[in-house]
Scaffold this motif. Sequence first.
Motif, PDB file in Angstrom:
ATOM      1  N   ALA A  29      35.674  39.858  39.436  1.00  0.00           N
ATOM      2  CA  ALA A  29      36.608  39.008  38.697  1.00  0.00           C
ATOM      3  C   ALA A  29      36.209  38.860  37.238  1.00  0.00           C
ATOM      4  O   ALA A  29      37.071  38.706  36.357  1.00  0.00           O
ATOM      5  CB  ALA A  29      36.698  37.637  39.358  1.00  0.00           C
ATOM      6  N   ALA A  30      34.909  38.912  36.979  1.00  0.00           N
ATOM      7  CA  ALA A  30      34.433  38.781  35.593  1.00  0.00           C
ATOM      8  C   ALA A  30      34.908  39.933  34.722  1.00  0.00           C
ATOM      9  O   ALA A  30      34.931  39.820  33.481  1.00  0.00           O
ATOM     10  CB  ALA A  30      32.908  38.711  35.581  1.00  0.00           C
ATOM     11  N   LYS A  31      35.337  41.038  35.334  1.00  0.00           N
ATOM     12  CA  LYS A  31      35.804  42.217  34.598  1.00  0.00           C
ATOM     13  C   LYS A  31      37.333  42.349  34.631  1.00  0.00           C
ATOM     14  O   LYS A  31      37.870  43.348  34.166  1.00  0.00           O
ATOM     15  CB  LYS A  31      35.180  43.478  35.185  1.00  0.00           C
ATOM     16  CG  LYS A  31      33.652  43.463  35.220  1.00  0.00           C
ATOM     17  CD  LYS A  31      33.122  44.672  35.974  1.00  0.00           C
ATOM     18  CE  LYS A  31      31.607  44.611  36.130  1.00  0.00           C
ATOM     19  NZ  LYS A  31      31.077  45.744  36.936  1.00  0.00           N
ATOM     20  N   GLY A  32      38.008  41.360  35.221  1.00  0.00           N
ATOM     21  CA  GLY A  32      39.452  41.471  35.378  1.00  0.00           C
ATOM     22  C   GLY A  32      40.218  40.399  34.637  1.00  0.00           C
ATOM     23  O   GLY A  32      39.652  39.487  34.027  1.00  0.00           O
ATOM     24  N   ASP A  33      41.545  40.493  34.728  1.00  0.00           N
ATOM     25  CA  ASP A  33      42.476  39.570  34.080  1.00  0.00           C
ATOM     26  C   ASP A  33      43.053  38.638  35.149  1.00  0.00           C
ATOM     27  O   ASP A  33      43.780  39.097  36.038  1.00  0.00           O
ATOM     28  CB  ASP A  33      43.598  40.349  33.398  1.00  0.00           C
ATOM     29  CG  ASP A  33      44.609  39.444  32.711  1.00  0.00           C
ATOM     30  OD1 ASP A  33      44.480  38.211  32.799  1.00  0.00           O
ATOM     31  OD2 ASP A  33      45.560  39.984  32.094  1.00  0.00           O
ATOM     32  N   PRO A  34      42.761  37.344  35.098  1.00  0.00           N
ATOM     33  CA  PRO A  34      43.244  36.425  36.136  1.00  0.00           C
ATOM     34  C   PRO A  34      44.752  36.209  36.126  1.00  0.00           C
ATOM     35  O   PRO A  34      45.292  35.605  37.051  1.00  0.00           O
ATOM     36  CB  PRO A  34      42.496  35.121  35.813  1.00  0.00           C
ATOM     37  CG  PRO A  34      42.176  35.208  34.367  1.00  0.00           C
ATOM     38  CD  PRO A  34      41.928  36.668  34.090  1.00  0.00           C
ATOM     39  N   ARG A  35      45.433  36.726  35.112  1.00  0.00           N
ATOM     40  CA  ARG A  35      46.898  36.580  35.037  1.00  0.00           C
ATOM     41  C   ARG A  35      47.623  37.880  35.356  1.00  0.00           C
ATOM     42  O   ARG A  35      48.856  37.945  35.286  1.00  0.00           O
ATOM     43  CB  ARG A  35      47.291  36.112  33.647  1.00  0.00           C
ATOM     44  CG  ARG A  35      46.726  34.743  33.253  1.00  0.00           C
ATOM     45  CD  ARG A  35      46.807  34.508  31.764  1.00  0.00           C
ATOM     46  NE  ARG A  35      46.003  35.489  31.033  1.00  0.00           N
ATOM     47  CZ  ARG A  35      45.905  35.535  29.707  1.00  0.00           C
ATOM     48  NH1 ARG A  35      46.556  34.664  28.974  1.00  0.00           N
ATOM     49  NH2 ARG A  35      45.168  36.455  29.118  1.00  0.00           N
ATOM     50  N   ALA A  36      46.876  38.908  35.709  1.00  0.00           N
ATOM     51  CA  ALA A  36      47.481  40.235  35.864  1.00  0.00           C
ATOM     52  C   ALA A  36      48.313  40.374  37.131  1.00  0.00           C
ATOM     53  O   ALA A  36      49.308  41.098  37.145  1.00  0.00           O
ATOM     54  CB  ALA A  36      46.384  41.300  35.859  1.00  0.00           C
ATOM     55  N   VAL A  37      47.945  39.719  38.188  1.00  0.00           N
ATOM     56  CA  VAL A  37      48.600  39.902  39.490  1.00  0.00           C
ATOM     57  C   VAL A  37      49.204  38.578  39.934  1.00  0.00           C
ATOM     58  O   VAL A  37      48.485  37.582  40.087  1.00  0.00           O
ATOM     59  CB  VAL A  37      47.591  40.399  40.544  1.00  0.00           C
ATOM     60  CG1 VAL A  37      48.312  40.705  41.863  1.00  0.00           C
ATOM     61  CG2 VAL A  37      46.836  41.627  40.042  1.00  0.00           C
ATOM     62  N   PRO A  38      50.511  38.517  40.153  1.00  0.00           N
ATOM     63  CA  PRO A  38      51.129  37.272  40.612  1.00  0.00           C
ATOM     64  C   PRO A  38      50.792  37.007  42.078  1.00  0.00           C
ATOM     65  O   PRO A  38      51.209  37.748  42.966  1.00  0.00           O
ATOM     66  CB  PRO A  38      52.630  37.538  40.423  1.00  0.00           C
ATOM     67  CG  PRO A  38      52.761  39.037  40.506  1.00  0.00           C
ATOM     68  CD  PRO A  38      51.495  39.606  39.928  1.00  0.00           C
ATOM     69  N   LEU A  39      50.025  35.977  42.320  1.00  0.00           N
ATOM     70  CA  LEU A  39      49.617  35.613  43.671  1.00  0.00           C
ATOM     71  C   LEU A  39      50.022  34.170  43.963  1.00  0.00           C
ATOM     72  O   LEU A  39      50.070  33.339  43.052  1.00  0.00           O
ATOM     73  CB  LEU A  39      48.099  35.762  43.830  1.00  0.00           C
ATOM     74  CG  LEU A  39      47.540  37.180  43.744  1.00  0.00           C
ATOM     75  CD1 LEU A  39      46.010  37.152  43.805  1.00  0.00           C
ATOM     76  CD2 LEU A  39      48.101  38.068  44.855  1.00  0.00           C
ATOM     77  N   PRO A  40      50.307  33.835  45.215  1.00  0.00           N
ATOM     78  CA  PRO A  40      50.753  32.479  45.557  1.00  0.00           C
ATOM     79  C   PRO A  40      49.611  31.464  45.503  1.00  0.00           C
ATOM     80  O   PRO A  40      48.443  31.826  45.558  1.00  0.00           O
ATOM     81  CB  PRO A  40      51.268  32.644  46.994  1.00  0.00           C
ATOM     82  CG  PRO A  40      50.448  33.765  47.550  1.00  0.00           C
ATOM     83  CD  PRO A  40      50.246  34.722  46.391  1.00  0.00           C
TER      84      PRO A  40
END
Length: 345
Positions: free
Chosen positions: A188-199
């Motif tokens: 997660a530290a290498k990713g975008d927390p807004r990239a994937v729409p999750l419920p």
Amino acid sequence: MALILGIESSCDETAAALVTSDGRVLAHRLAGQEEAHRPFGGVVPELAARAHVEMAVPLVKAALADAGVTLADVDAIAATAGPGLIGGVMVGLMTGKALAHAAGKPLIAVNHLEGHALSPRLADRELAFPYLLLLVSGGHCQLLLVRGVGDYRRLATTIDDAAGEAFDKTAKLLGLGFPGGPAVERAAAKGDPRAVPLPRPLVGSGEPHFSFAGLKSAVLRARDAGIHRPEDIAASFQQAVVDCLVDRTRRAIAAIDDDVGALVVAGGVAANQAIRTALAALAESSGLAFAAPPLWLCTDNGAMIAWAGAERFGAGLIDDMDVPARARWPLDPTAEKARGAGVKA
């Protein structure tokens, strides 16, 4: 001052510790089983129980040697009696019973969840009752009002899966490795927390509980879509969990009648830095102190069992030798059964 020997064996860590009633950890030994379970992507109960059999007594001996004491110097022996994988629980509890009987010492059967619930008081001796506890681990996700030793009121629980289960499943789906929680946090530290729409299941609802099964299913669909980087899925998943935990905890703070002074988080998932940071901010905005054990006290360990034993010993709570090992053991047995939670709640 009392000296307590604590033994933990509820899942895939065998641990022994010596802790004093004034909060000094004199020794702590732990043997993990990650290598044994990694090929299976999760804990295999039979393998875990066999490892506990091999390691329990050597770890107790090593902890006593580290502390420079003998069994005769111990005032009581505390052992996890549940909840957990029943094979492992039985190994640790029977070891504790055997040592207590042989040395003529009192036995304290500790609820593993109470070990987590009281562990922040080992790290912070100024933490006073009552406090609001978010207990997040591999098998449990609960909000509890901690009024005192042995006095707990459950405010919320998961109606399906625990947050830790969701982390482990997400790590497995994304091929991130085992154990799942730290693996997801690293990705997660290498990713975008807004990239994937999750419920965000149950966020904003009037129901007080948690739900993570739908979030796990959404992670599976996101992976199978083939358009997202694993790091972005991991970051988006972690943010969804954070949002769920904060929303449900905020609701509990608003609903509490007791004059609590602190928001406390404990359990293995409490080692996640994003979760700790978000909860600390929630506590500050709510006018509460924030407390969390150091990372080594969040995951399963013997010190928290010894400390819970010390707290119970100080309150005069001693158990008979016929106390049973339990796979399920709620901290608040009077709590209303949650929708869909079954006996796990």
